[in-house]
Design a protein around this motif. Structure first.
Motif, PDB file in Angstrom:
ATOM      1  N   GLY A  70      -7.640  -3.240  -6.432  1.00  0.00           N
ATOM      2  CA  GLY A  70      -8.416  -2.279  -5.659  1.00  0.00           C
ATOM      3  C   GLY A  70      -7.900  -0.869  -5.775  1.00  0.00           C
ATOM      4  O   GLY A  70      -8.661   0.108  -5.601  1.00  0.00           O
ATOM      5  N   ALA A  71      -6.622  -0.733  -6.099  1.00  0.00           N
ATOM      6  CA  ALA A  71      -6.013   0.588  -6.273  1.00  0.00           C
ATOM      7  C   ALA A  71      -6.094   1.057  -7.718  1.00  0.00           C
ATOM      8  O   ALA A  71      -5.522   2.104  -8.064  1.00  0.00           O
ATOM      9  CB  ALA A  71      -4.559   0.560  -5.809  1.00  0.00           C
ATOM     10  N   ARG A 112      -3.473 -12.139  -2.903  1.00  0.00           N
ATOM     11  CA  ARG A 112      -3.900 -10.998  -2.087  1.00  0.00           C
ATOM     12  C   ARG A 112      -3.241  -9.715  -2.574  1.00  0.00           C
ATOM     13  O   ARG A 112      -3.877  -8.649  -2.616  1.00  0.00           O
ATOM     14  CB  ARG A 112      -3.565 -11.252  -0.618  1.00  0.00           C
ATOM     15  CG  ARG A 112      -4.439 -12.331   0.031  1.00  0.00           C
ATOM     16  CD  ARG A 112      -4.277 -12.337   1.542  1.00  0.00           C
ATOM     17  NE  ARG A 112      -2.920 -12.684   1.950  1.00  0.00           N
ATOM     18  CZ  ARG A 112      -2.508 -13.925   2.186  1.00  0.00           C
ATOM     19  NH1 ARG A 112      -3.327 -14.959   2.036  1.00  0.00           N
ATOM     20  NH2 ARG A 112      -1.257 -14.154   2.569  1.00  0.00           N
ATOM     21  N   ALA A 113      -1.971  -9.801  -2.966  1.00  0.00           N
ATOM     22  CA  ALA A 113      -1.288  -8.621  -3.491  1.00  0.00           C
ATOM     23  C   ALA A 113      -1.928  -8.161  -4.797  1.00  0.00           C
ATOM     24  O   ALA A 113      -2.121  -6.955  -5.025  1.00  0.00           O
ATOM     25  CB  ALA A 113       0.195  -8.928  -3.708  1.00  0.00           C
ATOM     26  N   GLN A 167      -5.004  -8.587  -5.652  1.00  0.00           N
ATOM     27  CA  GLN A 167      -6.299  -8.003  -5.295  1.00  0.00           C
ATOM     28  C   GLN A 167      -6.120  -6.579  -4.778  1.00  0.00           C
ATOM     29  O   GLN A 167      -6.919  -5.680  -5.096  1.00  0.00           O
ATOM     30  CB  GLN A 167      -6.990  -8.882  -4.257  1.00  0.00           C
ATOM     31  CG  GLN A 167      -7.469 -10.209  -4.807  1.00  0.00           C
ATOM     32  CD  GLN A 167      -7.913 -11.183  -3.729  1.00  0.00           C
ATOM     33  OE1 GLN A 167      -7.625 -10.984  -2.538  1.00  0.00           O
ATOM     34  NE2 GLN A 167      -8.604 -12.240  -4.134  1.00  0.00           N
ATOM     35  N   GLU A 168      -5.057  -6.360  -4.006  1.00  0.00           N
ATOM     36  CA  GLU A 168      -4.793  -5.009  -3.504  1.00  0.00           C
ATOM     37  C   GLU A 168      -4.450  -4.069  -4.657  1.00  0.00           C
ATOM     38  O   GLU A 168      -4.898  -2.916  -4.689  1.00  0.00           O
ATOM     39  CB  GLU A 168      -3.661  -5.033  -2.477  1.00  0.00           C
ATOM     40  CG  GLU A 168      -3.406  -3.686  -1.829  1.00  0.00           C
ATOM     41  CD  GLU A 168      -2.419  -3.741  -0.678  1.00  0.00           C
ATOM     42  OE1 GLU A 168      -2.060  -2.671  -0.160  1.00  0.00           O
ATOM     43  OE2 GLU A 168      -2.008  -4.861  -0.298  1.00  0.00           O
ATOM     44  N   GLY A 189       0.821  -1.213   0.000  1.00  0.00           N
ATOM     45  CA  GLY A 189       0.000   0.000   0.000  1.00  0.00           C
ATOM     46  C   GLY A 189       0.848   1.253   0.000  1.00  0.00           C
ATOM     47  O   GLY A 189       0.561   2.226  -0.724  1.00  0.00           O
TER      48      GLY A 189
END
Length: 381
Positions: free
Chosen positions: A190-191, A183-184, A186-187, A141
């Motif tokens: 999301g960004a 998961r990375a 997906q992050e 992030g």
């Protein structure tokens, strides 16, 4: 005899291996042929020439390899190793997509974009439980926020690398890595980073993981391309691929002579003949990549028969016992790696003798030895 010693590269075997491994890929997945390390010792120009037009990318490690690649191919290139800040612009001028693995690299990438007058494309390396190059997922992030300050840097993809998928049937850690990488991704989505190329697997992942897991868009085909299996376990489980070794290491006897009984051979007096012995001098040594650990333990092929290495392997030569081929003569062909007659010396055999892996056996062979493309050694399929 064109060359005293040479590395013969079987183009047909290369293409066979590419086809066999492609058949494991999900439909539409792009293939990156890994030609780093002088194409695992096989010769970057020769391998690229054999595969030109048949793969989506060539992958190299650094700018020096990229320069060599661009002499023979304009196929899209991935540079996934370290590129100094001072060479980032050079790499992008050569049309590569580079690995991006920390925020410290961003200013150099942005400068390259400004100099070139266009965005530069990067593949973000996620350190998904490997502990090498890459962004630790817990800091992703923070990295995404920093990336927003550099408009000239565009993510073309994201990738990770498996740590322990070839030497075990327990895929627990590989699964944890895959979940971490997911998961990375997906992050990133999301960004706002969608439609990224996604890649996790080299040859071992392609064999053990990729066929049952959709989602990745690129596979990085390395050691299998050269007819080598990543491990004994994967060779047993994927024997049906019938991968074909691409390399044959050939030289010629420099001298043949008979030594009397009780005569020393080589440095250190590590071998003394027990009887009158016909000996051949082989003009290769550890400077050529023939490991010193093969002293008194390796074999070569002469006239289709195994001849043991006797005495120490020196920098440029070693001796072999020619008792099995009394008819042998000076300048007879000697095979250090590969097939001659009905016998074959494999990279795996050499690796077992010296305590390493087949990757290292082929990759360490001197780049000064000529690489010669051939297309005549593959047996009928």
């Amino acid at each position: 005899m064109t060359h005293l010693s040479e590395i013969q590269i079987d183009s047909q075997a290369l293409r066979h291996n590419l086809t066999a491994l492609t058949n494991l890929c999900q439909t539409g997945v792009k293939r990156a042929a890994v030609v780093k390390g002088n194409a695992y010792g096989h010769g970057l120009p020769e391998v690229v020439a054999a595969l030109e037009g048949q793969v989506d990318y060539f992958q190299v490690d650094d700018v020096a390899e990229l320069v060599e690649l661009r002499k023979v191919s304009q196929t899209p290139a991935l540079v996934l190793g370290f590129v100094p800040a001072s060479r980032v612009e050079d790499a992008y001028r050569l049309g590569a997509e580079l690995a991006l693995y920390d925020a410290e690299r961003l200013p150099a990438f942005q400068r390259a974009s400004e100099q070139l007058g266009r965005p530069v494309l990067a593949h973000l390396k996620i350190d998904a439980l490997l502990g090498r190059q890459g962004i630790v997922p817990g800091r992703l992030g923070e990295f995404i926020q920093e990336l927003g300050k550099y408009p000239g840097v565009q993510l073309a993809g994201a990738y990770s690398h498996f740590a322990n998928i070839e030497d075990t049937t327990d895929l627990t850690h590989a699964q944890e890595q895959a979940e971490c990488f997911t998961r990375a991704m997906q992050e990133l989505a999301g960004a706002g980073f969608t439609n990224l190329e996604r890649h996790e697997s080299a040859t071992s992942g392609l064999m053990a993981y990729e066929p049952s897991r959709p989602g990745n868009t690129i596979v990085r085909i390395g050691v299998g391309l050269y007819g080598l299996y990543p491990s004994n376990a994967l060779e047993r489980s994927h024997r049906q691929l019938a991968l074909k070794p691409v390399m044959k290491w050939v030289t010629h006897l420099a001298q043949v002579k008979t030594l009397p009984a009780k005569h020393p051979v080589g440095y250190g007096l590590t071998y003394i003949t027990s009887q009158e012995t016909r000996v051949g001098i082989v003009p290769q040594g550890y400077s050529d990549g023939y490991d010193r650990g093969l002293s008194n333990s390796g074999d070569v092929l002469v006239r289709g028969k195994r001849c043991p290495v006797i005495g120490r392997v020196a920098m440029n030569m070693f001796a072999v016992d020619l008792s099995a081929v009394p008819e042998s003569q000076s300048e007879d062909e000697v095979v250090l790696l590969g097939t001659q007659g009905e016998d074959c010396i494999t990279a795996e055999e050499i690796a077992q003798r010296i305590g390493t892996i087949n990757y290292e056996v082929v990759t360490r062979i001197s780049p000064l030895l000529p690489r010669v493309r051939q297309s005549t050694r593959v047996n009928e399929e």
